[in-house]
Design an enzyme around this catalytic site. Sequence first.
Site, PDB file in Angstrom:
ATOM      1  CE1 TYR A  69      -2.888  -3.313   0.569  1.00 18.96           C
ATOM      2  CE2 TYR A  69      -4.515  -1.308  -0.037  1.00 18.96           C
ATOM      3  CZ  TYR A  69      -4.369  -2.870   0.113  1.00 18.96           C
ATOM      4  OH  TYR A  69      -5.557  -3.457   0.011  1.00 18.96           O
ATOM      5  CE  LYS A  96       2.059 -17.584  -1.895  1.00 19.95           C
ATOM      6  NZ  LYS A  96       1.408 -18.557  -1.936  1.00 19.95           N
ATOM      7  CG  ASP A 123      -1.703 -19.939  -0.906  1.00 21.22           C
ATOM      8  OD1 ASP A 123      -0.816 -19.733   0.140  1.00 21.22           O
ATOM      9  OD2 ASP A 123      -1.461 -20.539  -2.072  1.00 21.22           O
ATOM     10  CG  ASP A 181      -7.989  -4.638   1.789  1.00 19.34           C
ATOM     11  OD1 ASP A 181      -9.032  -4.516   1.914  1.00 19.34           O
ATOM     12  OD2 ASP A 181      -7.790  -3.302   0.984  1.00 19.34           O
TER      13      ASP A 181
END
Length: 355
Positions: free
Chosen positions: A138, A190, A224, A248
């Site tokens: 962001y 991740k 995931d 988010d």
Amino acid sequence: MYHVCIQEDPMNSPTLKQIPATLIPGDGIGPEVVEATVKVLDALGSPFSWDIQQAGVAGVASAGDPLPAATLTSIRKNKLALKGPLTTPIGEGFRSSNVRLREEFQLYANVRPAVTIVPGRFEDIDIVLVRENIGGFYVAHEYYIPVGDDPRAVAVSTGINTREACKKIARFAFEYAVKNGRKKITVVHKANILKALTGIFLEAAREIAREYEGKVQMNDMIVDACAMQLVLNPWQFDMLLCTNLFGDILSDQMAGLVGGLGMAPGANIGDDCAIFEAVHGSAPDIAGKGIANPISLLLAAGQMLDHVGHQDLALRLRTAITDTLNKDHVATGDLKGKASTREFTEAIIRRLQAA
Ligand code: NAI
């Protein structure tokens, strides 16, 4: 930071001292859900005195700026705001006013609870997501590289996470867990692919977790897998601690578990300033129709009441919402009810007055 002050009124009965706060109606359904929320807060004794300011498309229309100086000055003074959703143009145009507000006031923690209020597809959900709110992708260091006659042949985006910021949000999450009786934090990352950007987040969380051993458990999950587990077995989660982008996305997914975006509040917290809002956006598809569900912003107002020390009022508010939905069976269309925003708001106020 805030204290509940009681002052005597002329009739000698104790009344609440109003706390100054900035109120941003926002765009799309913003003014509708903000109006509903202010009316409900009035029925709770008007704990806040509002300074109304504009931002987003409404800011452009009124002051030629999606984040007018007067709005920033007001928040800087009050250190407290309730905000309707702000429209951000997609793909081009001005940068998100939400992101700018979070950066400007260093609102590094975004607290997004998802709790089952109406029985639906998933019962008994009670998860709090803490999202790192300033860094990651962001920071939007984005640019295009031209190739041949295509000026946008290659798109590049850079994310930034600092060890200091990662430790700060991790400490916030663990402190939140201790203060709110939460037992387990799942750190979402991740780090198998984004080894540096999200690896540093996991590393910092592990370091902070050691200080809370015996009080709060920590595990970690690749984003995931976490998305799938949230659907298969959401009850395994107590708190999620996420980087900015993953937080988010997963907080919208969590909203889906408890009835949709109309049920999901969010608190943006910094060291000395806090802004409360709904997780949802300005919903242009239903704006102006008077059918928006105001519960997200009402629950955000509940978080705001907790934040300033009015836990009693927050509890009354949440009880009134639950009873209106489950005992009076009044709900807006997104929850398969028939009530307009106004009818639902009036039903909540009746509940508050009857209590
Ligand atoms: P959205 O959250 O506005 O709407 C997604 C879907 O959920 C729509 O079908 C909408 O009708 C429905 N919905 C949302 N809130 C609802 C409510 N309270 N009651 C009933 N239904 C509701 O997301 P979308 O359409 O992707 O974004 C619209 C605009 O909002 C964009 O400009 C986006 O940038 C902005 N946005 C602003 C946010 C903020 O101010 N914090 C957060 C998310 C998006």
